[in-house]
Scaffold this active site. Structure first.
Site, PDB file in Angstrom:
ATOM      1  N   GLY A 255       3.801  -7.033  -7.588  1.00  0.00           N
ATOM      2  CA  GLY A 255       4.151  -8.385  -8.456  1.00  0.00           C
ATOM      3  C   GLY A 255       4.669  -7.745 -10.003  1.00  0.00           C
ATOM      4  O   GLY A 255       5.568  -8.467 -10.569  1.00  0.00           O
ATOM      5  N   ASP A 256       4.241  -6.644 -10.590  1.00  0.00           N
ATOM      6  CA  ASP A 256       4.531  -6.168 -11.711  1.00  0.00           C
ATOM      7  C   ASP A 256       5.847  -5.655 -11.852  1.00  0.00           C
ATOM      8  O   ASP A 256       6.560  -5.854 -12.577  1.00  0.00           O
ATOM      9  CB  ASP A 256       3.443  -5.155 -12.273  1.00  0.00           C
ATOM     10  CG  ASP A 256       1.936  -5.767 -12.733  1.00  0.00           C
ATOM     11  OD1 ASP A 256       2.128  -7.040 -13.019  1.00  0.00           O
ATOM     12  OD2 ASP A 256       0.915  -5.042 -12.375  1.00  0.00           O
ATOM     13  N   SER A 286       8.601  -0.374  -4.505  1.00  0.00           N
ATOM     14  CA  SER A 286       7.270  -0.185  -5.219  1.00  0.00           C
ATOM     15  C   SER A 286       6.164   0.078  -3.879  1.00  0.00           C
ATOM     16  O   SER A 286       5.142   0.876  -4.250  1.00  0.00           O
ATOM     17  CB  SER A 286       6.821  -0.908  -6.203  1.00  0.00           C
ATOM     18  OG  SER A 286       6.345  -2.292  -5.672  1.00  0.00           O
ATOM     19  N   GLY A 291      -0.219   3.215  -5.355  1.00  0.00           N
ATOM     20  CA  GLY A 291      -0.639   3.456  -6.758  1.00  0.00           C
ATOM     21  C   GLY A 291       0.359   2.352  -7.254  1.00  0.00           C
ATOM     22  O   GLY A 291       1.309   1.804  -6.860  1.00  0.00           O
TER      23      GLY A 291
END
Length: 311
Positions: A255-256, A286, A291
């Site tokens: 989401g980031d 991502s 991580g």
């Protein structure tokens, strides 16, 4: 999307930094019980820091407004951000207050127990935003989240709005917000759970939730739906944007990645549809590795990923 020779987009991120201390165990301990753990890791985190690093990696001139402790973890935060090319001149260090930290235990079944001390993040204030006003006024996009006091995030949005700067709010972690504050948000990026919390109901109707959020004063809602992409609700109506298909390894921090890439693309002048597609690609990229920070793409990587996904 970015044209050759075009100036770098300017983004101000107002948000949090925290270190995640992660340990794996065979099972979660019961009350008062000690269990043996393994594979301990300390990881950089905090939604604000994640998004600032992701913006910088995608080529944006990025300024981070935050509060950290005057401790070793604060040193670590500055090392990460400076190394990524993020401007940390507006990161305030506070004595005798710890940098944010989270303790995370994960068992063999993937269940977890988490305790978080937001530490210095709690002390980021509207005065910090006011000190950053000239920098915000010169930005293309302001990007905020809710791991800081909501009134600070919304004050930042109001400050940006006053200067004609586009505002993006990632409303995570989920919490209710006053509609007066949401009226200063140009683009809201909730997932389903966050949209439900903001609307105060448990509906599964994505379109209905998005429309309700718009009626609460938000200019545009981009509701993220994981591997299925995102749903845009704006004055032009509602449309779905698909995400590239990938084999997901770890969805933490996706989401980031999404919110950062959306902010960068909007700052570069992209349309809502193109910016959302770019953000979906960043999120998909991502999740292919473990991580948060290590999984965020540099601009050449993401551009190549987008080209490959289109073939």
């Amino acid at each position: 999307m970015r044209m050759g020779g075009q100036r770098r987009p300017k983004i101000v991120v107002v948000g949090s930094y925290a270190v995640g201390l992660v340990m794996r165990t065979a099972r979660l301990p019961a009350q008062g019980e000690t269990v043996l753990g393994h594979d301990f890791q300390s990881m950089d985190g905090g939604k604000g820091s994640n998004q600032a690093v992701a913006c910088a990696r995608l080529g944006a001139e990025t300024v981070f407004v935050a509060a950290i402790g005057d401790d070793a973890y604060g040193d670590r935060a500055l090392s990460l951000l400076d190394g990524a090319g993020v401007d940390t001149s507006l990161v305030r260090r506070i004595r005798d207050v710890p940098t944010g930290v989270g303790f995370i235990i994960v068992d063999e079944a993937g269940h977890n127990a988490i305790a978080v001390d937001l530490g210095a993040n709690r002390l980021l204030s509207c005065a910090d935003v006011d000190r950053a006003e000239n920098v915000i006024a010169a930005a293309d996009v302001l990007l905020c989240q809710l791991e800081i006091a909501p009134e600070v995030a919304l004050h930042a949005a109001a400050t940006a709005r006053r200067h004609g700067v586009r505002t993006v709010l990632n409303p995570a972690p989920a919490q209710a917000l006053h509609p007066d504050g949401l009226a200063c948000v140009d683009v809201l990026t909730p997932n389903l759970g966050e949209a439900r919390t903001l609307c105060g109901n448990d509906s599964n109707d994505l379109r209905g939730l998005a429309q309700l959020l718009r009626r609460m004063g938000v200019g545009t809602v981009i509701l993220t739906v994981g591997e299925n992409g995102a749903l845009i609700a704006s004055e032009a109506g509602i449309r779905a944007i698909s995400a590239p298909r990938v084999d997901a390894v770890d969805t933490t921090g996706a989401g980031d990645a999404f919110s950062a890439a959306l902010a960068v693309a909007l700052a570069e002048g992209g349309s809502l549809e193109d910016a959302t597609a770019f953000a979906c690609a960043a999120g998909a990229f991502s999740v292919q590795s473990l991580g948060t920070v290590p999984s965020y793409a540099a601009r050449p990587q993401l551009d190549a990923f987008v080209r490959h996904a289109a073939t």
